[in-house]
Design an enzyme around this catalytic site. Sequence first.
Site, short mmCIF file in Angstrom:
data_model
loop_
_atom_site.label_atom_id
_atom_site.label_comp_id
_atom_site.label_asym_id
_atom_site.label_seq_id
_atom_site.Cartn_x
_atom_site.Cartn_y
_atom_site.Cartn_z
N ARG A 223 1.05 -19.39 39.22
CA ARG A 223 2.50 -19.34 39.40
C ARG A 223 3.03 -20.74 39.69
O ARG A 223 4.09 -21.14 39.22
CB ARG A 223 2.88 -18.38 40.54
CG ARG A 223 4.38 -18.45 40.88
CD ARG A 223 4.81 -17.38 41.87
NE ARG A 223 3.89 -17.13 42.93
CZ ARG A 223 3.73 -17.91 44.01
NH1 ARG A 223 4.46 -19.01 44.15
NH2 ARG A 223 2.87 -17.58 44.94
N TYR B 270 27.69 -16.80 25.73
CA TYR B 270 26.71 -15.76 25.40
C TYR B 270 26.88 -14.59 26.38
O TYR B 270 27.05 -14.79 27.59
CB TYR B 270 25.30 -16.35 25.48
CG TYR B 270 24.19 -15.34 25.52
CD1 TYR B 270 24.08 -14.35 24.54
CD2 TYR B 270 23.24 -15.38 26.53
CE1 TYR B 270 23.05 -13.42 24.58
CE2 TYR B 270 22.21 -14.46 26.58
CZ TYR B 270 22.13 -13.48 25.61
OH TYR B 270 21.11 -12.55 25.66
N ASP C 91 23.91 -25.63 27.45
CA ASP C 91 22.99 -24.73 26.75
C ASP C 91 22.82 -25.28 25.34
O ASP C 91 23.73 -25.23 24.52
CB ASP C 91 23.58 -23.32 26.73
CG ASP C 91 22.63 -22.29 26.10
OD1 ASP C 91 21.76 -22.70 25.30
OD2 ASP C 91 22.77 -21.09 26.40
N LYS D 151 14.25 -18.70 20.84
CA LYS D 151 14.99 -18.90 19.60
C LYS D 151 14.33 -19.99 18.75
O LYS D 151 13.19 -19.87 18.35
CB LYS D 151 16.45 -19.20 19.92
CG LYS D 151 17.08 -18.23 20.93
CD LYS D 151 17.00 -16.78 20.51
CE LYS D 151 17.89 -15.85 21.32
NZ LYS D 151 17.59 -15.72 22.75
#
Length: 401
Positions: free
Chosen positions: A56, A109, A182, A207
């Site tokens: 982690r 978005y 973004d 993406k």
Amino acid sequence: MSEHPDWSAAGFATRAIHAGQDPDAATGAVVPPIYQVSTYKQDGVGGLRGGYEYSRSGNPTRTALEEALASVELGSRAFAFSSGLAAEDTLLRAVMRPGGHLVIPDDAYGGTYRLVSKVLAAWGIDFTPVNTSDPVAVAAAIQPGRTAVVWVETPSNPLLGVSDIPALAEVAHAAGALLVVDNTFATPALQRPLTLGADAVVHSTTKYIGGHSDVVGGAVVTATGAVLPGGATGPTGSQTLADAVGFLQNAAGAIAGPFDSWLTLRGLKTLGVRMERHSQNAGEVALFLEAHPHVASVLYPGLPSHPQHALAARQMSAFGGMISFRTGSLDSALDVVSRTKFFTLAESLGGVESLIEHPGKMTHASVAGSVLEVPDDLVRVSVGIEDVADLLADLEQALAR
């Protein structure tokens, strides 16, 4: 462990292929291994090998991805997450405090709007949607002493608006706020906001960076010298933005797993050549749609008819693979998305295959009834890298009445 070569003077494609990806010291493997491991042997208490103790907190495969992302965005540090929204959430909670305020796009978005309006708002965060293509409107939306972040998508999702990054950086910094961009639609292959004044970049690496519709992930990349707004001190005692993001990433734990990191890193290697083909195909599709009698309007920054075309040409090296267009009615939009054969009806974007969707009922359903609601006749396409003649023929038959 030998010191990494310095790729800082290399071109984008070279950095995407080599930065953070040295041949394996033990075997000479030219691709970073998948360290599918949760914990690491210590050489005595606190005797960590390469700084790794628990995955982690750090994993060598994730480290390779993060070093590569920082290099291609020309940032200081990068952080890889389990999704784009996990990246957004961690960045915003690292910066914002109850009672704070942020400015968001009025065509953001849907997932970003849901996170801000339903999650952060309940935590005492206020927000103002505004047309970020207008720096004057953004300046008017800022609340002095409260606004910590100006959040921008450029190009935006799904209306393909383009915002002036240097102008917005000046506006945000004059108010003591951070500018976050973004960069999912443009990718660092076409646009590097940190070099234009942004303090941080976020990505859904699901993406274009992943690029093959086979992995979900996200990233935050911070600019060199970026600090927390208002002179705040983070939980590590540092004012550095990267330290605050890194602390919360470890504390909250929404990290990219090793196999997901490896898949994303593999996608990054070909991002440059893929974005060239995405942009080339999208340019031809946009021209076709603009001339079609059953299309009311086309939104694509590469078209001279786009209101921010000149700005896009200044801050992007090409115009990307995303196009939205309007058909004139809800029924006609739903008809078009149901008819295509090469364009697959599906959410998401940025893969090698072409996708088509109805934002109002799919990716942006969460903004229905808000000031961010999208037109009901809007269709969004993610133009893939297939033979463009096939894509044009598919759209022709889908648009036929």
